[in-house]
Design a protein around this motif. Structure first.
Motif, PDB file in Angstrom:
ATOM      1  N   SER A  43      -0.219 -44.448  69.907  1.00  0.00           N
ATOM      2  CA  SER A  43      -1.313 -43.608  70.205  1.00  0.00           C
ATOM      3  C   SER A  43      -2.247 -43.666  69.128  1.00  0.00           C
ATOM      4  N   ASP A  44      -2.457 -42.843  68.343  1.00  0.00           N
ATOM      5  CA  ASP A  44      -3.120 -42.568  67.146  1.00  0.00           C
ATOM      6  C   ASP A  44      -2.463 -42.445  65.841  1.00  0.00           C
ATOM      7  N   GLN A  88       7.394 -45.830  61.948  1.00  0.00           N
ATOM      8  CA  GLN A  88       8.101 -46.669  62.923  1.00  0.00           C
ATOM      9  C   GLN A  88       8.181 -45.693  64.280  1.00  0.00           C
ATOM     10  N   LEU A  89       8.319 -44.325  64.068  1.00  0.00           N
ATOM     11  CA  LEU A  89       8.746 -43.566  65.173  1.00  0.00           C
ATOM     12  C   LEU A  89       7.438 -43.488  66.110  1.00  0.00           C
ATOM     13  N   GLY A  90       6.056 -43.726  65.333  1.00  0.00           N
ATOM     14  CA  GLY A  90       4.870 -43.579  66.269  1.00  0.00           C
ATOM     15  C   GLY A  90       4.378 -45.086  66.591  1.00  0.00           C
ATOM     16  N   GLN A  91       5.318 -46.173  66.293  1.00  0.00           N
ATOM     17  CA  GLN A  91       4.831 -47.418  66.515  1.00  0.00           C
ATOM     18  C   GLN A  91       5.826 -48.247  67.653  1.00  0.00           C
ATOM     19  N   ALA A  92       5.318 -49.434  68.102  1.00  0.00           N
ATOM     20  CA  ALA A  92       5.847 -50.239  69.045  1.00  0.00           C
ATOM     21  C   ALA A  92       7.370 -50.657  68.065  1.00  0.00           C
ATOM     22  N   VAL A 103       6.657 -45.878  75.723  1.00  0.00           N
ATOM     23  CA  VAL A 103       5.742 -45.637  77.147  1.00  0.00           C
ATOM     24  C   VAL A 103       4.279 -45.717  76.361  1.00  0.00           C
ATOM     25  N   ILE A 104       3.201 -46.621  76.895  1.00  0.00           N
ATOM     26  CA  ILE A 104       1.977 -46.633  76.279  1.00  0.00           C
ATOM     27  C   ILE A 104       1.028 -46.640  77.616  1.00  0.00           C
ATOM     28  N   GLU A 105      -0.127 -46.253  77.294  1.00  0.00           N
ATOM     29  CA  GLU A 105      -1.213 -46.175  78.290  1.00  0.00           C
ATOM     30  C   GLU A 105      -2.200 -47.249  77.990  1.00  0.00           C
ATOM     31  N   VAL A 106      -2.459 -48.003  79.148  1.00  0.00           N
ATOM     32  CA  VAL A 106      -3.212 -49.201  79.248  1.00  0.00           C
ATOM     33  C   VAL A 106      -4.191 -49.296  80.040  1.00  0.00           C
ATOM     34  N   ARG A 107      -5.469 -49.936  79.634  1.00  0.00           N
ATOM     35  CA  ARG A 107      -6.577 -49.906  80.755  1.00  0.00           C
ATOM     36  C   ARG A 107      -7.323 -51.279  80.645  1.00  0.00           C
ATOM     37  N   LEU A 108      -7.980 -51.657  81.725  1.00  0.00           N
ATOM     38  CA  LEU A 108      -8.549 -53.024  82.018  1.00  0.00           C
ATOM     39  C   LEU A 108     -10.008 -52.516  82.178  1.00  0.00           C
ATOM     40  N   ASP A 109     -10.733 -53.023  80.948  1.00  0.00           N
ATOM     41  CA  ASP A 109     -12.127 -52.987  80.913  1.00  0.00           C
ATOM     42  C   ASP A 109     -12.861 -54.077  80.949  1.00  0.00           C
ATOM     43  N   TYR A 141       0.417 -39.629  77.036  1.00  0.00           N
ATOM     44  CA  TYR A 141       1.560 -40.034  77.923  1.00  0.00           C
ATOM     45  C   TYR A 141       2.345 -40.972  76.716  1.00  0.00           C
ATOM     46  N   ALA A 142       1.769 -41.479  75.503  1.00  0.00           N
ATOM     47  CA  ALA A 142       2.355 -42.111  74.626  1.00  0.00           C
ATOM     48  C   ALA A 142       3.554 -41.386  73.985  1.00  0.00           C
ATOM     49  N   ARG A 143       4.642 -42.292  74.030  1.00  0.00           N
ATOM     50  CA  ARG A 143       5.896 -41.774  73.787  1.00  0.00           C
ATOM     51  C   ARG A 143       7.043 -42.820  73.327  1.00  0.00           C
ATOM     52  N   ARG A 144       7.713 -42.653  72.070  1.00  0.00           N
ATOM     53  CA  ARG A 144       8.690 -43.566  71.962  1.00  0.00           C
ATOM     54  C   ARG A 144      10.373 -43.017  71.912  1.00  0.00           C
ATOM     55  N   ILE A 145      11.157 -43.568  72.561  1.00  0.00           N
ATOM     56  CA  ILE A 145      12.546 -43.124  72.807  1.00  0.00           C
ATOM     57  C   ILE A 145      13.290 -44.025  72.053  1.00  0.00           C
ATOM     58  N   THR A 146      14.074 -43.677  71.098  1.00  0.00           N
ATOM     59  CA  THR A 146      14.987 -44.426  69.985  1.00  0.00           C
ATOM     60  C   THR A 146      16.563 -44.280  70.057  1.00  0.00           C
ATOM     61  N   ALA A 147      17.098 -44.777  69.173  1.00  0.00           N
ATOM     62  CA  ALA A 147      18.397 -44.690  68.897  1.00  0.00           C
ATOM     63  C   ALA A 147      18.859 -43.424  68.426  1.00  0.00           C
ATOM     64  N   ALA A 148      17.839 -42.475  68.260  1.00  0.00           N
ATOM     65  CA  ALA A 148      18.199 -41.055  67.809  1.00  0.00           C
ATOM     66  C   ALA A 148      17.662 -39.851  68.715  1.00  0.00           C
ATOM     67  N   THR A 149      17.173 -40.372  69.802  1.00  0.00           N
ATOM     68  CA  THR A 149      16.581 -39.537  70.894  1.00  0.00           C
ATOM     69  C   THR A 149      17.524 -38.810  71.852  1.00  0.00           C
TER      70      THR A 149
END
Length: 631
Positions: A86-87, A102-106, A166-172, A184-192
């Motif tokens: 996200s941001d 890393q918790l906020g990244q791919a 989970v990421i949001e994507v758009r076609l322009d 909607y952006a979200r990370r689920i990890t080995a500690a969630t």
């Protein structure tokens, strides 16, 4: 199993199957199974256009450090390891991002995924959510200095790089991009925190000192292939969870042994700073992994749930079929040599368009395992307490034990041991199911099971694809008919049993399978980096993605990946004009861990010379003219 089949020739085993071809007329095409040793179909050259479904010119094999697609197509990296969801913070090419970053990244090593259109429940093709698995980590790339000076922070960062995005994507216009910021952006990890549902929830085998109720696991790991539900949730599947545990007690319990735990693990070293991965100290912790996990991509506040009714094993995807009365059926492979193919049939129908009403559908149903008979018929063996020999005397006093110790239950039931069952795909028009059997070099060696009609090759280094049709075209049926769709291989091999019978472009080690809406079967390969372009695979190039016509059996190469990668994970928009594909572990070495002093020794993809290290990434492929992919 009788050992007499070990004396049969490869041709003899195939003829047993061909004798049943009349059973499969009208859909499961068996013609061509006896073509072992025939002319090389295309070989190293792209196949000529023959199939009415395959409307592109295939690409040749490649060993280049690049992503190659057919003329008239363009592929762009959309979401790579370290990109913000996200941001959040940007990726640092020297791998110096923190655990919090890393918790906020791919995460690393993108695998299975699915595209969910926005708004929820619609069929749009220009705006949506991508749920993406992150299977495992290369700690030689993840940290400055790799695994030197191993620490609690490095363990936490590795855990943060696992799981799901989970990421949001758009076609322009003709360009896709990640929407940042996104609610909607979200990370689920080995500690969630993740809940348990179904028969095993709360069972003593899931209880630990940290969770005496046995109802909330911490994390999801080794998220390999995936699935989705008709009500709009994502299914992420836990595969080689045993890799993260060690048990140095000197006495490995039978349950841990059956699932591949040992005193070494796979070198992740999490147990050194996270005691729950010491399986001697916490013997029930491994039981909390190996499940299908349901995630609501549209609600970041909703806790994921491990659906125990679907069984515990090294899950390789969950392929959906739906009965006429709206019960859901999922086909699942257990990705290890001599393991099994399963299916789950829900007890209750789902309610269309209502995620909340369907919250417990996957907690109630029947689990089956497949037996492939030599005559081309098969049966689904019910894995239920009181059936198939699964009683208290066999160690199954209730259904919870069947769910936790599913492999042992399948052993007792008498299922067919397969050559590494991976992804399953269901034909959107006929309902036939196809399963990739990646390879099994141990078939027929020593005390291991000999070839059989469903796994017809000894030392099966190239793998094959099997398919079946349920009796009465009912996904809930307990009988089916099957055949071998194709045998992968190299037609130029000196060994008859390694030539295969592919009609088109050669390949080996099929892994990912997926059907598009037109009925094209897409095949993704996972040739191990330890054998890539060597030995039997010499001259066969990097891993690839191919398209197959189920009717003509023609196979045509659509894509080749950069060096050291696996091609895995595929999704598309409903209009078929945008195709998302994951390029996993580009630059992977034979040891699967990179040298931090030379991170680009094998590959510099996707960032090239200016990048600090290779990165797994989701790419999006479109036709230059905006047309439907593959036509």
């Amino acid at each position: 199993m009788s050992n007499t089949s070990s004396n049969r020739t490869f041709h003899d085993v195939l003829q047993i199957r061909l004798s049943r071809r009349s059973l499969l007329a009208g859909g499961l095409v068996t013609a061509g199974l006896g073509l072992v040793g025939a002319a090389r179909f295309g070989g190293l050259r792209p196949a000529a256009a023959q199939s009415p479904l395959l409307g592109f010119t295939g690409v040749p094999v490649s060993s280049a450090d690049s992503l190659v697609v057919p003329r008239g197509y363009v592929a762009r990296a959309l979401y790579a390891w370290g990109d913000p969801i996200s941001d959040g913070p940007a990726f640092k090419p020297d791998a110096s991002n923190t655990v919090a970053d890393q918790l906020g990244q791919a995460g690393m090593h993108h695998d299975g995924m699915h595209f969910f259109p926005l708004p929820a429940g619609q069929a749009g093709s220009s705006h949506g959510l991508l749920a993406v698995n992150h299977e495992y980590t290369d700690d030689g790339l993840l940290h400055p200095g790799g695994m030197d000076a191993w620490s609690a922070d490095k363990v936490r960062k590795s855990q943060a790089a696992h799981g799901v995005s989970v990421i949001e994507v758009r076609l322009d216009g003709d360009q896709w991009s990640v929407v940042r910021p996104s609610r909607y952006a979200r990370r689920i990890t080995a500690a969630t925190p993740i809940g348990f549902g179904g028969p095993a929830a709360g069972h003593a085998w899931l209880q630990t000192a940290a969770d005496p109720t046995g109802r909330t696991a911490l994390g999801t790991i080794n998220n390999c292939a995936s699935g989705y539900t008709p009500w709009g949730t994502y299914l992420t599947c836990e595969e080689n969870f045993n890799a993260y545990f060690v048990n140095r007690s000197g006495g490995l319990p039978a349950l841990q042994q059956r699932y591949g735990l040992n005193d070494r693990g796979f070198g992740y070293r999490w147990h050194e700073f996270d005691a729950r991965f010491d399986a001697a100290l916490h013997p029930n912790e491994p039981n909390r992994f190996g499940w299908v996990v349901e995630i609501d991509p549209f609600d970041p506040a909703r806790q994921p749930v491990k659906r125990t009714a679907m069984g515990r094993f090294k899950h390789e995807g969950a392929a959906l079929a739906v009965t006429s009365d709206r019960r859901v059926v999922f086909y699942m492979g257990d990705d290890e040599r001599f393991e099994y193919i399963y299916k789950f049939v829900s007890r209750d129908p789902y309610v269309p368009g209502d995620r909340a009403a369907n919250a417990g559908v996957l907690d109630r149903g029947t689990l089956y395992v497949a037996r492939f008979n030599p005559d081309g018929t098969g049966e689904w063996l019910e894995l239920a307490h009181g059936n198939s020999g699964l009683d208290a005397g066999a160690g199954f006093p209730g259904q919870a034990e069947v769910c936790v110790n599913t492999r042992r239950a399948a052993d007792i039931a008498g299922a067919t041991k397969m050559d590494r069952p991976e992804w399953v795909a269901v034909h959107p028009k006929t309902g036939e199911a196809y399963c990739a059997l990646t390879n099994n070099a141990n078939r027929g060696k020593g005390p291991n099971p000999a070839p059989d009609p469903a796994n017809p090759r000894a030392e099966n280094v190239f793998g094959h694809i099997i398919r079946w049709r349920e009796r009465g075209a009912d996904p809930a049926a307990t009988r089916f008919e099957w055949d071998v769709f194709l045998l992968a291989g190299d037609p130029a091999s000196a060994s008859e049993g390694k030539r295969g019978n592919v009609k088109g472009d050669l390949f080996g080690s099929p892994d990912g399978l997926w059907f598009d809406g037109r009925g094209v079967l897409w095949i993704q390969t996972d040739v191990s980096t330890s054998v890539l372009n060597q030995g039997d695979y010499a001259g066969m190039g990097n891993n690839q993605m191919l398209a197959a016509d189920p009717a003509t059996r023609e196979v045509r190469r659509f894509l080749t990946g950069p060096r050291g990668c696996e091609i895995t994970g595929v999704a598309a928009t409903s209009d078929g004009r945008s195709l998302f594909v994951n390029i996993q572990h580009p630059g992977e070495t034979a040891s699967e861990r990179s040298n931090p002093a030379n991170p680009k020794a094998v590959s510099a993809w996707p960032d090239g010379a200016d990048g600090g290290r290779p990165r797994s990434a989701t790419v999006v492929i479109r036709r230059v003219d905006g047309g439907v992919i593959g036509t």
